[in-house]
Design a protein around this motif. Structure first.
Motif, short mmCIF file in Angstrom:
data_model
loop_
_atom_site.label_atom_id
_atom_site.label_comp_id
_atom_site.label_asym_id
_atom_site.label_seq_id
_atom_site.Cartn_x
_atom_site.Cartn_y
_atom_site.Cartn_z
N GLY A 42 -12.70 3.94 9.82
CA GLY A 42 -12.51 4.07 8.85
C GLY A 42 -11.11 3.64 8.43
N LYS A 43 -10.48 2.94 9.13
CA LYS A 43 -8.87 2.52 9.21
C LYS A 43 -8.44 1.27 9.06
N ALA A 44 -6.81 0.73 8.57
CA ALA A 44 -7.27 -0.74 8.08
C ALA A 44 -7.03 -1.55 9.66
N ARG A 45 -6.89 -2.50 9.77
CA ARG A 45 -7.30 -3.77 10.54
C ARG A 45 -5.65 -4.10 11.04
N LYS A 46 -5.58 -3.44 12.77
CA LYS A 46 -4.13 -3.75 12.96
C LYS A 46 -3.85 -5.53 13.88
N LEU A 47 -2.78 -5.50 14.16
CA LEU A 47 -2.24 -6.26 15.41
C LEU A 47 -2.21 -5.66 16.24
N VAL A 48 -2.67 -6.43 17.90
CA VAL A 48 -2.96 -5.47 18.38
C VAL A 48 -2.18 -6.63 20.02
#
Length: 115
Positions: A42-48
């Motif tokens: 349910g969340k946006a894709r994020k760089l880790v």
């Protein structure tokens, strides 16, 4: 044709570990920075995590000290070693590369952290 294929996901208990792998083709791999990204439900894709062509690494704050990104320029692979996993790490993990101004993504690999 750029192609990225992730593997290594699975289900683990909190505190467990997983090692993700991404096989790249269609680019001169050693010249490119490679990224691992996380998309929680349910969340946006994020760089880790990012590894530069010369090996410099950067991490988002939430994974520092737990995740390690590395690369193998012989086999054209980038890895993400994930330790001390917690439920917030659940989601789909994608590797990505920016090639000639376009972002390429793999199909993703699912990681589930649950007791």
């Amino acid at each position: 044709q750029v192609r990225l294929v992730e593997s290594g996901g699975g289900s683990v208990q909190p505190g467990g570990s997983l090692r993700l792998s991404c096989a790249a083709s269609g680019i001169n791999f050693k010249l490119y920075a490679m990224d691992w990204n996380h998309q929680a439900p349910g969340k946006a894709r994020k760089l880790v995590a990012r590894i530069e062509s010369r090996g410099t690494t950067n991490y988002t704050e939430s994974v520092k000290g737990r995740f390690t990104i590395s690369r193998d320029n012989v086999w054209n692979r980038v890895y993400l070693q994930m330790n001390n996993l917690n439920p917030d790490d659940t989601g789909v993990y994608y590797c990505s590369v920016n090639h000639r101004g376009r972002q390429y993504w793999g199909q993703g690999t699912q990681v589930t952290v649950s007791s």
